[in-house]
Scaffold this active site. Structure first.
Site, PDB file in Angstrom:
ATOM      1  N   TYR A   1     -29.174 -44.490 -26.726  1.00 22.46           N
ATOM      2  CA  TYR A   1     -30.406 -43.758 -26.408  1.00 22.46           C
ATOM      3  C   TYR A   1     -30.360 -42.380 -27.053  1.00 22.46           C
ATOM      4  O   TYR A   1     -29.307 -41.747 -27.109  1.00 22.46           O
ATOM      5  CB  TYR A   1     -30.558 -43.659 -24.873  1.00 22.46           C
ATOM      6  CG  TYR A   1     -31.857 -43.041 -24.410  1.00 22.46           C
ATOM      7  CD1 TYR A   1     -33.069 -43.456 -24.937  1.00 22.46           C
ATOM      8  CD2 TYR A   1     -31.863 -42.045 -23.436  1.00 22.46           C
ATOM      9  CE1 TYR A   1     -34.254 -42.882 -24.521  1.00 22.46           C
ATOM     10  CE2 TYR A   1     -33.045 -41.472 -23.005  1.00 22.46           C
ATOM     11  CZ  TYR A   1     -34.242 -41.896 -23.552  1.00 22.46           C
ATOM     12  OH  TYR A   1     -35.416 -41.327 -23.144  1.00 22.46           O
TER      13      TYR A   1
ATOM     14  N   TYR B   1     -31.801 -37.215 -18.107  1.00 22.47           N
ATOM     15  CA  TYR B   1     -30.803 -38.249 -18.441  1.00 22.47           C
ATOM     16  C   TYR B   1     -29.436 -37.606 -18.247  1.00 22.47           C
ATOM     17  O   TYR B   1     -28.751 -37.240 -19.192  1.00 22.47           O
ATOM     18  CB  TYR B   1     -31.004 -38.714 -19.885  1.00 22.47           C
ATOM     19  CG  TYR B   1     -30.344 -40.031 -20.236  1.00 22.47           C
ATOM     20  CD1 TYR B   1     -30.841 -41.242 -19.750  1.00 22.47           C
ATOM     21  CD2 TYR B   1     -29.236 -40.078 -21.071  1.00 22.47           C
ATOM     22  CE1 TYR B   1     -30.260 -42.447 -20.082  1.00 22.47           C
ATOM     23  CE2 TYR B   1     -28.648 -41.296 -21.423  1.00 22.47           C
ATOM     24  CZ  TYR B   1     -29.164 -42.463 -20.923  1.00 22.47           C
ATOM     25  OH  TYR B   1     -28.587 -43.673 -21.270  1.00 22.47           O
TER      26      TYR B   1
HETATM   27  P1  NAI Z   1     -30.562 -53.478 -17.391  1.00 24.76           P
HETATM   28  O1  NAI Z   1     -30.540 -53.079 -15.976  1.00 24.76           O
HETATM   29  O2  NAI Z   1     -31.307 -54.707 -17.761  1.00 24.76           O
HETATM   30  O3  NAI Z   1     -29.103 -53.641 -17.985  1.00 24.76           O
HETATM   31  C1  NAI Z   1     -27.980 -52.922 -17.583  1.00 24.76           C
HETATM   32  C2  NAI Z   1     -26.974 -53.935 -17.078  1.00 24.76           C
HETATM   33  O4  NAI Z   1     -25.684 -53.360 -16.962  1.00 24.76           O
HETATM   34  C3  NAI Z   1     -27.336 -54.514 -15.710  1.00 24.76           C
HETATM   35  O5  NAI Z   1     -27.465 -55.914 -15.823  1.00 24.76           O
HETATM   36  C4  NAI Z   1     -26.120 -54.147 -14.858  1.00 24.76           C
HETATM   37  O6  NAI Z   1     -25.833 -55.150 -13.924  1.00 24.76           O
HETATM   38  C5  NAI Z   1     -25.047 -54.042 -15.914  1.00 24.76           C
HETATM   39  N1  NAI Z   1     -23.841 -53.307 -15.539  1.00 24.76           N
HETATM   40  C6  NAI Z   1     -23.753 -52.081 -14.960  1.00 24.76           C
HETATM   41  N2  NAI Z   1     -22.462 -51.757 -14.769  1.00 24.76           N
HETATM   42  C7  NAI Z   1     -21.717 -52.784 -15.243  1.00 24.76           C
HETATM   43  C8  NAI Z   1     -20.318 -53.051 -15.315  1.00 24.76           C
HETATM   44  N3  NAI Z   1     -19.407 -52.171 -14.861  1.00 24.76           N
HETATM   45  N4  NAI Z   1     -19.900 -54.227 -15.853  1.00 24.76           N
HETATM   46  C9  NAI Z   1     -20.806 -55.121 -16.303  1.00 24.76           C
HETATM   47  N5  NAI Z   1     -22.130 -54.929 -16.264  1.00 24.76           N
HETATM   48  C10 NAI Z   1     -22.579 -53.772 -15.731  1.00 24.76           C
HETATM   49  O7  NAI Z   1     -31.142 -52.204 -18.158  1.00 24.76           O
HETATM   50  P2  NAI Z   1     -31.393 -51.877 -19.704  1.00 24.76           P
HETATM   51  O8  NAI Z   1     -32.204 -50.638 -19.685  1.00 24.76           O
HETATM   52  O9  NAI Z   1     -31.905 -53.038 -20.436  1.00 24.76           O
HETATM   53  O10 NAI Z   1     -29.943 -51.494 -20.247  1.00 24.76           O
HETATM   54  C11 NAI Z   1     -29.285 -52.147 -21.305  1.00 24.76           C
HETATM   55  C12 NAI Z   1     -28.783 -51.130 -22.312  1.00 24.76           C
HETATM   56  O11 NAI Z   1     -29.902 -50.534 -22.960  1.00 24.76           O
HETATM   57  C13 NAI Z   1     -27.982 -49.983 -21.687  1.00 24.76           C
HETATM   58  O12 NAI Z   1     -26.905 -49.647 -22.545  1.00 24.76           O
HETATM   59  C14 NAI Z   1     -29.000 -48.859 -21.670  1.00 24.76           C
HETATM   60  O13 NAI Z   1     -28.393 -47.578 -21.660  1.00 24.76           O
HETATM   61  C15 NAI Z   1     -29.697 -49.142 -22.989  1.00 24.76           C
HETATM   62  N6  NAI Z   1     -30.983 -48.436 -23.184  1.00 24.76           N
HETATM   63  C16 NAI Z   1     -32.023 -48.580 -22.290  1.00 24.76           C
HETATM   64  C17 NAI Z   1     -33.222 -47.912 -22.470  1.00 24.76           C
HETATM   65  C18 NAI Z   1     -34.336 -48.090 -21.492  1.00 24.76           C
HETATM   66  O14 NAI Z   1     -35.306 -47.322 -21.540  1.00 24.76           O
HETATM   67  N7  NAI Z   1     -34.309 -49.072 -20.628  1.00 24.76           N
HETATM   68  C19 NAI Z   1     -33.431 -47.017 -23.632  1.00 24.76           C
HETATM   69  C20 NAI Z   1     -32.303 -46.968 -24.545  1.00 24.76           C
HETATM   70  C21 NAI Z   1     -31.129 -47.638 -24.300  1.00 24.76           C
END
Ligand code: NAI
Length: 286
Positions: free
Chosen positions: A172, A182
């Site tokens: 991000y 953030y």
């Molecule tokens: P999401 O909630 O779908 O995915 C995050 C996942 O990480 C969840 O499924 C959660 O259960 C898992 N998780 C957390 N701690 C964990 C651990 N210790 N071991 C295994 N799994 C774990 O949300 P999102 O937003 O799709 O996130 C995916 C990636 O995208 C992340 O790296 C996030 O920082 C990145 N991202 C998201 C943006 C957004 O606006 N949603 C923007 C830019 C990057």
């Protein structure tokens, strides 16, 4: 044979991990998922009950098959790392072999090898706190779950990754520009992730012919993003100010991941690829 992908960080059908799985499946890859242990039960139940059936449909009308869902907690590398309170936690005790090393071993045992590794996970317990109010513990937890988790995953999966393989994470823009809200060391964690992408590209490229890239994604209303609390504002800001004034769909990030994992991207490694409607290129909001 088709390629096989392991995608870490899928626990529902709203996030980037799910969209990446779909794009990879649409391109013919076999899909394995790693789901955070505390979220595993509800995810598997929902899958089984057909809650995701509609969102499993691919552009050609076929349905994404998931070969296996592995419990995973990417904060622990092997059983020696697990603290007593986690070991005895009900949700964790109900699953087994969920440390990074054990998951890699299980995937090897079940499938032999993979071609694509995706890290789509992050966690910062103090994300809603400004950096100046973040505790050492919170900061280190953010780095452990969001940055080192990637080093660890790649390290443990490289031995079962085929040469020519590709690895992708999600980052991000808060790593390089000030995004108030953030917090908790999450901006620091993303900066580490991006720097590590370059060093890991060198090491895994020279030694294993594996490419390592990260996608800097625009705002998406995922479960994790909703927990931060400012996602609607970020989506509005992007709509108002980005060169492309449309809402970003998770599929656009998924499709970029499929491109990066494919031979079409065979010379791309160590890169931060922006998939954000161009917002990163703006100097002022207009
Ligand atoms: P999401 O909630 O779908 O995915 C995050 C996942 O990480 C969840 O499924 C959660 O259960 C898992 N998780 C957390 N701690 C964990 C651990 N210790 N071991 C295994 N799994 C774990 O949300 P999102 O937003 O799709 O996130 C995916 C990636 O995208 C992340 O790296 C996030 O920082 C990145 N991202 C998201 C943006 C957004 O606006 N949603 C923007 C830019 C990057």
């Amino acid at each position: 044979r088709g390629k096989r992908a392991f995608i870490a960080g899928v626990a529902d059908d709203n996030g980037y991990g799910w969209a990446i799985a779909k794009s990879l499946a649409a391109a013919g890859a076999e899909i394995l998922l790693g789901t955070w242990v505390p979220a595993l039960n509800i995810f598997e139940t929902s899958l089984r009950r057909g809650k995701f059936d509609e969102s499993r449909v691919l552009p050609d009308g076929s349905v994404m098959e998931i070969s296996k869902v592995y419990p995973l907690d990417a904060v622990y590398d092997n059983p020696d790392d697990i603290p007593e309170d986690v070991k005895t936690n009900k949700r964790y005790a109900a699953s087994s072999k969920w440390t990074v090393q054990e998951v890699a071993d299980s995937v090897k045992q079940d499938f032999g090898s993979i071609d694509i590794l995706v890290h789509s996970l992050a966690n910062g317990p103090e994300v809603t706190k400004p950096l100046l109010e973040t505790s050492r513990r919170g900061y280190l937890a953010a780095i452990s779950a969001s940055s080192y988790s990637y080093v660890s995953l790649l390290k443990h999966f490289i031995p079962i990754m085929n040469p020519g393989g590709s690895s992708i994470s999600l980052t991000y823009i808060a790593s390089e520009r000030i995004i108030p809200g953030y917090g908790g060391g999450m901006s620091s964690a993303k900066a580490a992730l991006e720097s590590d992408t370059r060093v890991l590209a060198f090491e895994a490229g020279r030694k294993n012919k594996i490419r390592v890239n990260t996608i800097s994604a625009g705002p998406l209303r995922s479960r994790a993003a909703k927990a931060i609390g400012f996602i609607d504002m970020m989506i509005e800001y992007s709509l108002a100010n980005a060169p492309l004034q449309k809402e970003l769909s998770a599929e656009e990030v998924g499709n970029t991941a499929a491109f990066l994992a494919s031979p079409l991207a065979s010379a791309i490694t160590g890169a931060v690829i922006y998939v954000d409607n161009g917002l990163n290129a703006m100097g002022v909001g207009v």
